[in-house]
Design an enzyme around this catalytic site. Structure first.
Site, PDB file in Angstrom:
ATOM      1  N   ILE A  64      13.288 -15.535  42.974  1.00 48.84           N
ATOM      2  CA  ILE A  64      11.918 -15.402  42.488  1.00 48.84           C
ATOM      3  C   ILE A  64      10.969 -15.498  43.678  1.00 48.84           C
ATOM      4  CG2 ILE A  64      10.197 -16.195  40.823  1.00 48.84           C
ATOM      5  CD1 ILE A  64      12.448 -17.543  39.241  1.00 48.84           C
ATOM      6  N   PRO A  65      10.913 -14.436  44.499  1.00 44.78           N
ATOM      7  CA  PRO A  65       9.951 -14.440  45.603  1.00 44.78           C
ATOM      8  C   PRO A  65       8.535 -14.497  45.036  1.00 44.78           C
ATOM      9  CG  PRO A  65      11.463 -12.563  45.747  1.00 44.78           C
ATOM     10  CD  PRO A  65      11.685 -13.208  44.438  1.00 44.78           C
ATOM     11  N   HIS A  66       7.700 -15.344  45.620  1.00 47.08           N
ATOM     12  CA  HIS A  66       6.344 -15.490  45.089  1.00 47.08           C
ATOM     13  C   HIS A  66       5.373 -15.861  46.188  1.00 47.08           C
ATOM     14  CE1 HIS A  66       8.353 -19.412  44.809  1.00 47.08           C
ATOM     15  NE2 HIS A  66       7.179 -19.939  45.030  1.00 47.08           N
ATOM     16  N   GLY A  67       4.107 -15.625  45.890  1.00 53.61           N
ATOM     17  CA  GLY A  67       3.072 -15.962  46.842  1.00 53.61           C
ATOM     18  C   GLY A  67       1.693 -15.719  46.271  1.00 53.61           C
ATOM     19  N   LEU A 102       6.529 -12.695  41.875  1.00 55.56           N
ATOM     20  CA  LEU A 102       5.345 -13.239  41.236  1.00 55.56           C
ATOM     21  C   LEU A 102       4.243 -13.339  42.285  1.00 55.56           C
ATOM     22  CD1 LEU A 102       3.719 -14.683  39.017  1.00 55.56           C
ATOM     23  CD2 LEU A 102       4.956 -16.771  39.603  1.00 55.56           C
TER      24      LEU A 102
END
Length: 152
Positions: A64-67, A102
């Site tokens: 779940i890469p997010h930033g 996300l």
């Protein structure tokens, strides 16, 4: 909040071609930028900055890469699938097949965390993960997510 409040069917890609962590981040960023008014290189940079803090590859083939994206005014969720799997430095050491990106506005910490928690809860279910891996298309992946999300 349900995932389908923020995830659209046109933001699900069933066949990612990338074979490495940086490449899958760039590929997902390019797909997202084609659908949202965002700069692909900046999105990739934000996601890679987060990866340097620790891998967002959790376990069971999920990442779940997010930033947080300056200037973004709404939550963006995208999903991609790598049929062959990618070494994403997951906590369990296994290849990652399902990627959920996300992106959140800088001031949306509460909403960002709620979406992360909902995604994590949904993806803990082996039945959901299998459904996403076996779905024949992006539309079928979206329907799997929408159906299962209504149950929690």
């Amino acid at each position: 909040m349900h995932l389908t409040d923020v995830l659209r069917s046109d933001m699900v890609w069933p066949t990612l071609e990338a074979q490495s962590k940086p490449d899958v981040i760039r590929e997902l960023a390019q797909h997202i930028a084609a659908m949202e008014p965002l700069d692909a290189a900046r999105v990739a940079e934000i996601l890679m900055e987060r990866e340097r803090l620790g891998s967002t590859g959790i376990q069971d083939g999920i990442a779940i890469p997010h930033g947080k994206v300056p200037g973004l005014d709404h939550i963006v969720i995208a999903c991609g699938r790598s049929p062959s799997g990618i070494n994403f430095d997951a906590h369990d050491g296994k290849p990652t097949h399902l990627f959920f990106v996300l992106l959140a506005p800088e001031n949306a910490t509460g909403q960002h965390l709620k979406v992360l928690a909902r995604l994590s809860r949904l993806l803990k279910d082996a039945h959901v993960r299998e459904g996403l891996l076996e779905a024949p298309s992006g539309g079928a992946m979206f329907e799997t997510l929408a159906t299962e999300d209504q149950k929690i």
